[in-house]
Design a protein around this motif. Structure first.
Motif, short mmCIF file in Angstrom:
data_model
loop_
_atom_site.label_atom_id
_atom_site.label_comp_id
_atom_site.label_asym_id
_atom_site.label_seq_id
_atom_site.Cartn_x
_atom_site.Cartn_y
_atom_site.Cartn_z
N ASN A 54 0.82 -1.21 0.00
CA ASN A 54 0.00 0.00 0.00
C ASN A 54 0.86 1.26 0.00
OD1 ASN A 54 -2.47 -1.27 -0.07
ND2 ASN A 54 -2.81 -1.18 2.14
N TYR A 58 0.44 3.86 -3.11
CA TYR A 58 -0.20 5.18 -2.97
C TYR A 58 0.80 6.31 -2.77
CZ TYR A 58 -4.25 2.18 -2.65
OH TYR A 58 -5.20 1.23 -2.92
N LYS A 91 -12.57 7.10 5.35
CA LYS A 91 -12.02 5.86 4.83
C LYS A 91 -11.18 5.13 5.88
CE LYS A 91 -10.64 4.31 0.29
NZ LYS A 91 -10.26 4.71 -1.06
N TYR A 113 -13.21 -1.60 -0.91
CA TYR A 113 -11.92 -1.05 -0.47
C TYR A 113 -10.81 -2.08 -0.53
CZ TYR A 113 -14.24 3.14 1.23
OH TYR A 113 -14.92 4.29 1.33
N LEU A 117 -6.32 -4.44 4.26
CA LEU A 117 -6.28 -3.90 5.62
C LEU A 117 -7.15 -4.70 6.59
CD1 LEU A 117 -6.05 -0.07 4.98
CD2 LEU A 117 -4.30 -1.57 5.92
P1 ATP Z 1 -7.68 -1.56 -3.58
O1 ATP Z 1 -7.66 -2.28 -4.88
O2 ATP Z 1 -9.03 -1.00 -3.24
O3 ATP Z 1 -6.60 -0.52 -3.47
P2 ATP Z 1 -6.29 -2.87 -1.46
O4 ATP Z 1 -6.03 -4.30 -1.43
O5 ATP Z 1 -5.17 -1.90 -1.61
O6 ATP Z 1 -7.45 -2.67 -2.50
P3 ATP Z 1 -6.48 -2.33 1.32
O7 ATP Z 1 -5.05 -2.72 1.44
O8 ATP Z 1 -7.45 -2.93 2.26
O9 ATP Z 1 -7.05 -2.55 -0.12
O10 ATP Z 1 -6.58 -0.78 1.42
C1 ATP Z 1 -7.85 -0.22 1.46
C2 ATP Z 1 -7.85 1.18 0.93
O11 ATP Z 1 -7.20 2.04 1.84
C3 ATP Z 1 -7.15 1.35 -0.38
O12 ATP Z 1 -7.99 1.11 -1.45
C4 ATP Z 1 -6.71 2.79 -0.33
O13 ATP Z 1 -7.76 3.63 -0.75
C5 ATP Z 1 -6.51 3.03 1.15
N1 ATP Z 1 -5.08 2.98 1.55
C6 ATP Z 1 -4.44 1.95 2.13
N2 ATP Z 1 -3.15 2.24 2.38
C7 ATP Z 1 -2.96 3.50 1.94
C8 ATP Z 1 -1.84 4.39 1.90
N3 ATP Z 1 -0.65 4.03 2.37
N4 ATP Z 1 -2.04 5.62 1.37
C9 ATP Z 1 -3.24 5.99 0.90
N5 ATP Z 1 -4.33 5.20 0.91
C10 ATP Z 1 -4.19 3.97 1.41
#
Ligand code: ATP
Length: 150
Positions: A54, A58, A91, A113, A117
Motif C-alpha cells: 500500500n 499510494y 475511509k 476497499y 487492511l
Molecule cells: P484496492 O484495490 O481497493 O486498493 P487494497 O487491497 O489496496 O485494495 P487495502 O489494502 O485494504 O485494499 O486498502 C484499502 C484502501 O485504503 C485502499 O484502497 C486505499 O484507498 C486506502 N489505503 C491503504 N493504504 C494507503 C496508503 N498508504 N495511502 C493511501 N491510501 C491507502
C-alpha cells in the motif's frame, strides 16, 4: 521461538527498498536496538507485505516511505509512514469495518476497499496488537502497529 526483530525486518524491508529506489521513491529504514521477540514470523511478514504494498502503491515518484521500529515500555512499535496521497478520515474507519460486515459486502460487486487492511487487522488482533491509521504531516499516511512484548 524468539526472533531477532531487526534481522527479520531487514529481510522483509530490503526488497521493498530496492523496489522503491527503482521507482524513484525514497525508502528510509530506521530500526532501534536489536531485540529478540516471539511472534509468528510468517504472519507478521504477511502483515508487512500488505502495508508496504500500500505504501508503495499510494506514493508517487519523488515521495518518501519511512519505516521505524522500536521496542520500549514492553511494546514493539512499527511505523510505516508515507508522503503519498493520504487517506480520508471516513475511509480510515471504513477500511477496517468492511471486515465485520462479512459475506454481504464481500460479495457485492461495487468497487470495495479491498481486503488487505481487513486481513492486516486480523493478523494484528491475533497478536493482541493494535493498528492505527493516521496522517503524515504535511501529507500522506502513517500506519502504526503496536505489539505487547511478552
Ligand atoms: P484496492 O484495490 O481497493 O486498493 P487494497 O487491497 O489496496 O485494495 P487495502 O489494502 O485494504 O485494499 O486498502 C484499502 C484502501 O485504503 C485502499 O484502497 C486505499 O484507498 C486506502 N489505503 C491503504 N493504504 C494507503 C496508503 N498508504 N495511502 C493511501 N491510501 C491507502
Amino acid at each position: 521461538e524468539p526472533v531477532k526483530i531487526n534481522d527479520f525486518l531487514n529481510t522483509v524491508l530490503l526488497p521493498y527498498q530496492e523496489l522503491a529506489v527503482a521507482e524513484d521513491k525514497t525508502f528510509i529504514i530506521d530500526l532501534g536496538e536489536e531485540q529478540q521477540l516471539s511472534f509468528d514470523k510468517k504472519r507478521i511478514h504477511q502483515l508487512m507485505i500488505i502495508l508496504l504494498d500500500n505504501a508503495l502503491k499510494y506514493t508517487a515518484q519523488g515521495e518518501r516511505i519511512t519505516v521505524f521500529s522500536t521496542v520500549k515500555n514492553n511494546e514493539w512499535s512499527i511505523k510505516i509512514s508515507d508522503t503519498g496521497i493520504g487517506i480520508t478520515d471516513e475511509k480510515k474507519t471504513a477500511v477496517f469495518e468492511r471486515f465485520y460486515r462479512g459475506e454481504e459486502s464481500r460479495n457485492r460487486k461495487t468497487g470495495g476497499y479491498g481486503i488487505g487492511l481487513a486481513i492486516a487487522k486480523w493478523i494484528v488482533d491475533e497478536h493482541q496488537g493494535k493498528i492505527e491509521l493516521t496522517d503524515t504531516i504535511p501529507k500522506g499516511t502513517t500506519v502504526i502497529l503496536r505489539f505487547p512484548v511478552k
